[in-house]
Write an enzyme that holds these catalytic residues in place. Structure first.
Site, mmCIF file in Angstrom:
data_model
loop_
_atom_site.group_PDB
_atom_site.id
_atom_site.type_symbol
_atom_site.label_atom_id
_atom_site.label_comp_id
_atom_site.label_asym_id
_atom_site.label_seq_id
_atom_site.Cartn_x
_atom_site.Cartn_y
_atom_site.Cartn_z
ATOM 1 N N GLU A 90 27.341 39.282 59.337
ATOM 2 C CA GLU A 90 28.203 38.130 59.070
ATOM 3 C C GLU A 90 29.648 38.532 58.816
ATOM 4 O OE1 GLU A 90 24.694 36.188 56.330
ATOM 5 O OE2 GLU A 90 26.765 35.860 55.736
ATOM 6 N N CYS A 111 36.536 38.460 55.724
ATOM 7 C CA CYS A 111 35.593 39.285 54.966
ATOM 8 C C CYS A 111 34.611 39.893 55.968
ATOM 9 C CB CYS A 111 34.877 38.386 53.962
ATOM 10 S SG CYS A 111 33.544 39.213 53.090
ATOM 11 N N CYS A 118 21.433 46.246 53.056
ATOM 12 C CA CYS A 118 22.055 47.132 52.068
ATOM 13 C C CYS A 118 20.956 47.832 51.284
ATOM 14 C CB CYS A 118 22.954 46.334 51.125
ATOM 15 S SG CYS A 118 23.795 47.384 49.911
ATOM 16 N N CYS A 122 21.106 45.326 44.563
ATOM 17 C CA CYS A 122 21.527 44.581 43.372
ATOM 18 C C CYS A 122 20.647 43.331 43.294
ATOM 19 C CB CYS A 122 23.007 44.204 43.469
ATOM 20 S SG CYS A 122 24.054 45.658 43.653
ATOM 21 N N CYS A 125 21.707 39.756 44.832
ATOM 22 C CA CYS A 125 22.416 39.721 46.113
ATOM 23 C C CYS A 125 21.478 39.521 47.305
ATOM 24 C CB CYS A 125 23.198 41.024 46.282
ATOM 25 S SG CYS A 125 24.011 41.171 47.878
ATOM 26 N N CYS A 352 27.708 36.700 50.937
ATOM 27 C CA CYS A 352 27.442 37.182 52.277
ATOM 28 C C CYS A 352 26.005 37.662 52.362
ATOM 29 C CB CYS A 352 28.384 38.330 52.603
ATOM 30 S SG CYS A 352 29.336 38.008 54.067
HETATM 31 N N1 SAH Z 1 28.509 46.273 48.554
HETATM 32 C C1 SAH Z 1 29.839 46.000 48.182
HETATM 33 C C2 SAH Z 1 30.539 44.980 49.052
HETATM 34 C C3 SAH Z 1 29.730 43.799 49.484
HETATM 35 S S1 SAH Z 1 29.220 42.660 48.238
HETATM 36 C C4 SAH Z 1 29.903 45.573 46.739
HETATM 37 O O1 SAH Z 1 28.868 45.357 46.136
HETATM 38 O O2 SAH Z 1 31.006 45.515 46.209
HETATM 39 C C5 SAH Z 1 30.699 41.728 47.957
HETATM 40 C C6 SAH Z 1 30.753 41.031 46.613
HETATM 41 O O3 SAH Z 1 29.916 39.866 46.584
HETATM 42 C C7 SAH Z 1 30.269 41.915 45.493
HETATM 43 O O4 SAH Z 1 31.159 41.835 44.404
HETATM 44 C C8 SAH Z 1 28.933 41.318 45.175
HETATM 45 O O5 SAH Z 1 28.507 41.665 43.922
HETATM 46 C C9 SAH Z 1 29.195 39.854 45.372
HETATM 47 N N2 SAH Z 1 28.011 39.016 45.483
HETATM 48 C C10 SAH Z 1 26.810 39.345 45.987
HETATM 49 N N3 SAH Z 1 25.953 38.306 45.903
HETATM 50 C C11 SAH Z 1 26.645 37.293 45.328
HETATM 51 C C12 SAH Z 1 26.335 35.945 44.960
HETATM 52 N N4 SAH Z 1 25.136 35.454 45.201
HETATM 53 N N5 SAH Z 1 27.291 35.199 44.392
HETATM 54 C C13 SAH Z 1 28.529 35.690 44.182
HETATM 55 N N6 SAH Z 1 28.900 36.945 44.517
HETATM 56 C C14 SAH Z 1 27.967 37.738 45.069
HETATM 57 FE FE1 SF4 Z 2 24.631 45.910 48.359
HETATM 58 FE FE2 SF4 Z 2 24.820 43.381 47.599
HETATM 59 FE FE3 SF4 Z 2 24.806 45.323 45.779
HETATM 60 FE FE4 SF4 Z 2 26.968 45.014 47.358
HETATM 61 S S1 SF4 Z 2 26.207 43.560 45.849
HETATM 62 S S2 SF4 Z 2 25.902 46.957 46.846
HETATM 63 S S3 SF4 Z 2 25.950 44.349 49.262
HETATM 64 S S4 SF4 Z 2 23.120 44.814 47.183
#
Ligand code: SAH
Ligand code: SF4
Length: 367
Positions: A90, A111, A118, A122, A125, A352
């Site tokens: 995406e 973005c 990934c 987390c 996510c 995303c």
């Molecule tokens: N992996 C990298 C970049 C991609 S995630 C990282 O973790 O920084 C981009 C951002 O979106 C991160 O700050 C992540 O924690 C946040 N994010 C992920 N899922 C989300 C959600 N459901 N609502 C809001 N932010 C979210």
């Molecule tokens: Fe991976 Fe999502 Fe954690 Fe970013 S926030 S490191 S994309 S699992």
């Protein structure tokens, strides 16, 4: 076979020299790729046919296939792309002046994704839900910008414009699917191409890399000559909270992360950003604003508060508005520079990985 958009100008010059082709042919090729954004060798009409055949034999010229788009023309738009191996990624296009204020916007932030899935898992996510599939190649990262601009040129309103007048991406945030610093070499190569005057022409200061906190790579990035902006996905200001939601914290706990951020800040002299999604009952109590303020001050960082976007299938919730406002106030009282994302309708925005997940599930159901 390498893809032509994974090569820098220097690499192309070496190749062309081997072929006994003059350097100006490289310039012509680069114009076709990054200004006119063509999708076939045959379109490169000022390159002699034998040269086109040599290029075709040695390099692929891949594009992204748009399979789904969410959002309207003047607001945030989410693009779902299909890669050559059938994987989905995406990109999200965010106008600088949302239509909210009644203005058409020609400045946009894109973005972009850096991996399929990934590995960092987390807990909140969508991108990590199905695990990691593979790294994106440099050309697949670069193509996200080109494909969005190609799509933009093809819009009815843009028909009379030249492709070069249709550069609409002026900022890049590497915050899509994947952990960018886990795909370090391909990311850096792609960003060099997007930054170069012969490529995307986007200033390094307009490119923000977001990481969940890969300490060795943050230190490595600090040594790079290009001045990228760095954002840290913090989401917790104590090891306790972070350990609960981000497994990466077990490997690189806060103390090590903070030291690496400090190093980056010292080397680059630039303010870093701490991203903090507010998740109900997890990290949104005002007591947690205190360690966050201390950390932000120590790192000369600003804090971006983002109310959590609900992910289908996960139990986490966004806190009520007043809880978010209180958290912001608590930070500001401690003289921390902080912002809270308040816009409504951002549900397709930050999270995303969700559109991909939905599409994968739908496809699985029809198989
Ligand atoms: N992996 C990298 C970049 C991609 S995630 C990282 O973790 O920084 C981009 C951002 O979106 C991160 O700050 C992540 O924690 C946040 N994010 C992920 N899922 C989300 C959600 N459901 N609502 C809001 N932010 C979210
Ligand atoms: Fe991976 Fe999502 Fe954690 Fe970013 S926030 S490191 S994309 S699992």
């Amino acid at each position: 076979m390498p893809d032509i958009k994974s090569l820098t100008r220097e690499e192309l010059e070496i190749q062309f020299k081997e072929w006994d082709e003059p350097v100006y042919r490289v310039t012509q090729l680069l114009e076709w790729l990054y200004i006119r954004r063509v999708t076939s060798w045959d379109a490169m009409s000022n390159l002699p046919k034998p040269l086109r055949e040599k290029l075709r034999a040695d390099f692929s010229l891949r594009t992204l296939e748009l399979v789904r788009k969410q959002g309207s023309r003047d607001t945030t738009q989410k693009f779902l792309w299909k890669l050559n191996d059938g994987s989905f990624i995406e990109s999200v296009l965010i106008p600088a002046n949302p239509a909210l204020y009644g203005e058409a916007s020609d400045r946009h932030t894109l973005c972009i994704s850096t991996q399929v899935g990934c590995a960092y898992g987390c807990k909140f996510c969508a991108s990590g839900l199905e695990g990691w599939k593979r790294n994106l190649a440099p050309n697949e990262i670069v193509e996200q910008i080109l494909a969005v601009e190609r799509w933009h040129v093809a819009q009815p309103k843009s028909e009379s414009l030249e492709p070069a007048e249709n550069r609409i991406v002026n900022n890049i945030v590497v915050m899509g699917m994947g952990e960018p610093l886990a795909n370090y070499d391909n990311l850096l190569k792609a960003l060099k191409i997007l930054n170069a005057p012969w490529g995307g022409g986007i200033g390094a200061r307009k490119i923000t890399i977001s990481t969940s906190g890969l300490v060795p790579q943050i230190r490595k990035l600090a040594e790079e000559p290009l001045q990228f902006r760095l954002a840290i996905s913090l989401h917790g200001a104590t090891d306790d909270v972070r350990n609960k939601i981000m497994p990466v914290n077990k490997k690189y706990p806060l103390k090590e992360l903070a030291a690496a951020c400090d190093y980056y800040q010292q080397k680059k002299g630039r303010m870093i950003a701490l991203e903090y999604i507010l998740i109900s009952g997890v990290n949104d109590s005002v007591e947690q604003a205190k360690p966050l303020a201390v950390l932000a001050k120590k790192l000369f960082a600003k804090v971006n508060l983002i109310p959590y976007n609900k992910v289908e299938g996960l139990l986490w919730e966004r806190p009520p508005e007043d809880v978010c406002e209180n958290f912001l106030n608590a930070l500001e009282k401690q003289k921390t520079i902080a912002t809270l994302r308040r816009e409504k309708g951002h549900d397709i925005d930050a999270a995303c990985g969700q559109l991909r997940l939905k599409t994968e599930k739908e496809l699985a159901a029809t198989r």
